[in-house]
Design a protein around this motif. Structure first.
Motif, PDB file in Angstrom:
ATOM      1  N   SER A 253      -4.900   3.487  -7.465  1.00  0.00           N
ATOM      2  CA  SER A 253      -3.597   3.116  -8.019  1.00  0.00           C
ATOM      3  C   SER A 253      -2.542   3.083  -6.927  1.00  0.00           C
ATOM      4  CB  SER A 253      -3.183   4.089  -9.129  1.00  0.00           C
ATOM      5  OG  SER A 253      -2.972   5.381  -8.591  1.00  0.00           O
ATOM      6  N   ASN A 254      -2.979   3.068  -5.681  1.00  0.00           N
ATOM      7  CA  ASN A 254      -2.032   3.077  -4.568  1.00  0.00           C
ATOM      8  C   ASN A 254      -1.832   1.700  -3.950  1.00  0.00           C
ATOM      9  OD1 ASN A 254      -4.668   3.181  -3.578  1.00  0.00           O
ATOM     10  ND2 ASN A 254      -4.089   4.317  -1.754  1.00  0.00           N
ATOM     11  N   VAL A 255      -2.203   0.658  -4.678  1.00  0.00           N
ATOM     12  CA  VAL A 255      -1.980  -0.710  -4.235  1.00  0.00           C
ATOM     13  C   VAL A 255      -1.144  -1.413  -5.298  1.00  0.00           C
ATOM     14  CG1 VAL A 255      -3.049  -2.926  -3.654  1.00  0.00           C
ATOM     15  CG2 VAL A 255      -4.175  -0.787  -3.006  1.00  0.00           C
ATOM     16  N   SER A 256      -0.037  -2.002  -4.868  1.00  0.00           N
ATOM     17  CA  SER A 256       0.840  -2.753  -5.757  1.00  0.00           C
ATOM     18  C   SER A 256       0.920  -4.189  -5.260  1.00  0.00           C
ATOM     19  CB  SER A 256       2.252  -2.154  -5.755  1.00  0.00           C
ATOM     20  OG  SER A 256       2.225  -0.794  -6.078  1.00  0.00           O
TER      21      SER A 256
ATOM     22  N   LEU B 118       0.834  -1.200   0.000  1.00  0.00           N
ATOM     23  CA  LEU B 118       0.000   0.000   0.000  1.00  0.00           C
ATOM     24  C   LEU B 118       0.874   1.257   0.000  1.00  0.00           C
ATOM     25  CD1 LEU B 118      -2.520  -1.095   2.788  1.00  0.00           C
ATOM     26  CD2 LEU B 118      -2.620  -1.556   0.331  1.00  0.00           C
ATOM     27  N   SER B 119       0.512   2.232  -0.825  1.00  0.00           N
ATOM     28  CA  SER B 119       1.246   3.499  -0.901  1.00  0.00           C
ATOM     29  C   SER B 119       0.414   4.617  -0.288  1.00  0.00           C
ATOM     30  CB  SER B 119       1.560   3.839  -2.354  1.00  0.00           C
ATOM     31  OG  SER B 119       2.388   2.852  -2.918  1.00  0.00           O
ATOM     32  N   PHE B 120       1.069   5.448   0.511  1.00  0.00           N
ATOM     33  CA  PHE B 120       0.412   6.554   1.208  1.00  0.00           C
ATOM     34  C   PHE B 120       1.139   7.847   0.897  1.00  0.00           C
ATOM     35  CE2 PHE B 120      -0.272   2.684   3.553  1.00  0.00           C
ATOM     36  CZ  PHE B 120      -1.591   2.764   3.968  1.00  0.00           C
ATOM     37  N   LYS B 121       0.459   8.971   1.085  1.00  0.00           N
ATOM     38  CA  LYS B 121       1.126  10.257   0.885  1.00  0.00           C
ATOM     39  C   LYS B 121       1.914  10.665   2.127  1.00  0.00           C
ATOM     40  CE  LYS B 121       2.547  13.597  -1.497  1.00  0.00           C
ATOM     41  NZ  LYS B 121       3.575  13.303  -2.472  1.00  0.00           N
ATOM     42  N   ASN B 122       1.283  10.712   3.269  1.00  0.00           N
ATOM     43  CA  ASN B 122       1.986  11.150   4.474  1.00  0.00           C
ATOM     44  C   ASN B 122       1.539  10.434   5.736  1.00  0.00           C
ATOM     45  OD1 ASN B 122       3.612  13.243   3.254  1.00  0.00           O
ATOM     46  ND2 ASN B 122       1.735  14.433   3.066  1.00  0.00           N
ATOM     47  N   ASN B 123       0.723   9.393   5.609  1.00  0.00           N
ATOM     48  CA  ASN B 123       0.169   8.792   6.826  1.00  0.00           C
ATOM     49  C   ASN B 123       0.328   7.274   6.886  1.00  0.00           C
ATOM     50  OD1 ASN B 123      -1.671   8.342   4.787  1.00  0.00           O
ATOM     51  ND2 ASN B 123      -3.474   8.807   6.033  1.00  0.00           N
ATOM     52  N   CYS B 124       1.400   6.762   6.317  1.00  0.00           N
ATOM     53  CA  CYS B 124       1.638   5.317   6.344  1.00  0.00           C
ATOM     54  C   CYS B 124       1.751   4.801   7.771  1.00  0.00           C
ATOM     55  CB  CYS B 124       2.905   4.982   5.555  1.00  0.00           C
ATOM     56  SG  CYS B 124       3.291   3.224   5.526  1.00  0.00           S
ATOM     57  N   GLU B 125       2.518   5.481   8.598  1.00  0.00           N
ATOM     58  CA  GLU B 125       2.713   5.012   9.972  1.00  0.00           C
ATOM     59  C   GLU B 125       1.384   4.980  10.725  1.00  0.00           C
ATOM     60  OE1 GLU B 125       5.878   5.483  13.592  1.00  0.00           O
ATOM     61  OE2 GLU B 125       5.830   7.027  12.056  1.00  0.00           O
ATOM     62  N   GLU B 126       0.587   6.017  10.582  1.00  0.00           N
ATOM     63  CA  GLU B 126      -0.728   6.063  11.237  1.00  0.00           C
ATOM     64  C   GLU B 126      -1.602   4.904  10.763  1.00  0.00           C
ATOM     65  OE1 GLU B 126      -4.714   8.910  11.359  1.00  0.00           O
ATOM     66  OE2 GLU B 126      -2.926   9.615  10.303  1.00  0.00           O
ATOM     67  N   ALA B 127      -1.612   4.667   9.450  1.00  0.00           N
ATOM     68  CA  ALA B 127      -2.428   3.589   8.891  1.00  0.00           C
ATOM     69  C   ALA B 127      -1.975   2.230   9.415  1.00  0.00           C
ATOM     70  CB  ALA B 127      -2.363   3.624   7.366  1.00  0.00           C
ATOM     71  N   PHE B 128      -0.660   2.003   9.449  1.00  0.00           N
ATOM     72  CA  PHE B 128      -0.166   0.701   9.885  1.00  0.00           C
ATOM     73  C   PHE B 128      -0.334   0.485  11.384  1.00  0.00           C
ATOM     74  CE2 PHE B 128       0.943  -0.157   5.680  1.00  0.00           C
ATOM     75  CZ  PHE B 128       1.192  -1.526   5.590  1.00  0.00           C
TER      76      PHE B 128
ATOM     77  N   VAL C  47       0.928  -2.599 -10.982  1.00  0.00           N
ATOM     78  CA  VAL C  47       2.322  -2.377 -10.601  1.00  0.00           C
ATOM     79  C   VAL C  47       2.804  -3.560  -9.767  1.00  0.00           C
ATOM     80  CG1 VAL C  47       3.901  -0.886  -9.320  1.00  0.00           C
ATOM     81  CG2 VAL C  47       2.068   0.126 -10.697  1.00  0.00           C
ATOM     82  N   TRP C  48       3.978  -4.068 -10.145  1.00  0.00           N
ATOM     83  CA  TRP C  48       4.612  -5.188  -9.459  1.00  0.00           C
ATOM     84  C   TRP C  48       5.957  -4.738  -8.905  1.00  0.00           C
ATOM     85  CZ3 TRP C  48       2.229  -9.967  -9.131  1.00  0.00           C
ATOM     86  CH2 TRP C  48       1.092 -10.137  -9.934  1.00  0.00           C
TER      87      TRP C  48
END
Length: 140
Positions: A79-82, A8-18, A129-130
């Protein structure tokens, strides 16, 4: 054979999401690194603090993610899932990368990466995207 996991790709909140996903699924992160951990990457201090990679095992799979540096553009929902492939050998990584590249678009050539892996990114001919990764520490 290779493993395939969602990335999963995030703009600025990856840590919060995880942190949220960990509260839901349980478990512990098996990896977390920041862009600032990689030497030679020119970026602002704010971007260096962003998550470059995080991994959370869920059952027999691993949910992975990262923030997206400004230089890579906006993150667009949909498009934020690879799909991340953990290859079992250098040969398998090369074969899969070349196969998925057929009539597709290489966005990062398969090459040695700073995290001691062979890594490349490709958008296949269907628009998916792979991320191909082989841990060079597995070589005998």
């Amino acid at each position: 054979m290779a493993s395939v996991n969602a990335y999963l790709s995030f703009k600025n909140n990856c840590e919060e999401a995880f942190e949220f996903y960990r509260s839901v699924f349980g478990g512990e992160f098996t990896a977390i690194s920041r862009f600032g951990d990689m030497e030679g990457m020119p970026m602002s201090d704010a971007e260096k603090a962003k998550v470059m990679h995080v991994a959370l095992p869920i059952g027999n799979t691993v949910l992975m993610g990262s923030d997206t540096p400004d230089a890579m553009g906006d993150v667009v929902a949909g498009s934020n899932v690879s799909l991340a492939i953990g290859a079992d050998s250098r040969e398998e990584a090369t074969r899969l990368f070349e196969g998925l590249s057929a009539d597709g678009k290489v966005t990062m050539p398969l090459a040695e990466a700073p995290w001691n892996a062979l890594f490349g990114m490709v958008e296949d001919k269907f628009g998916f995207v792979w991320l191909i990764n082989f841990d060079l520490g597995q070589e005998a």
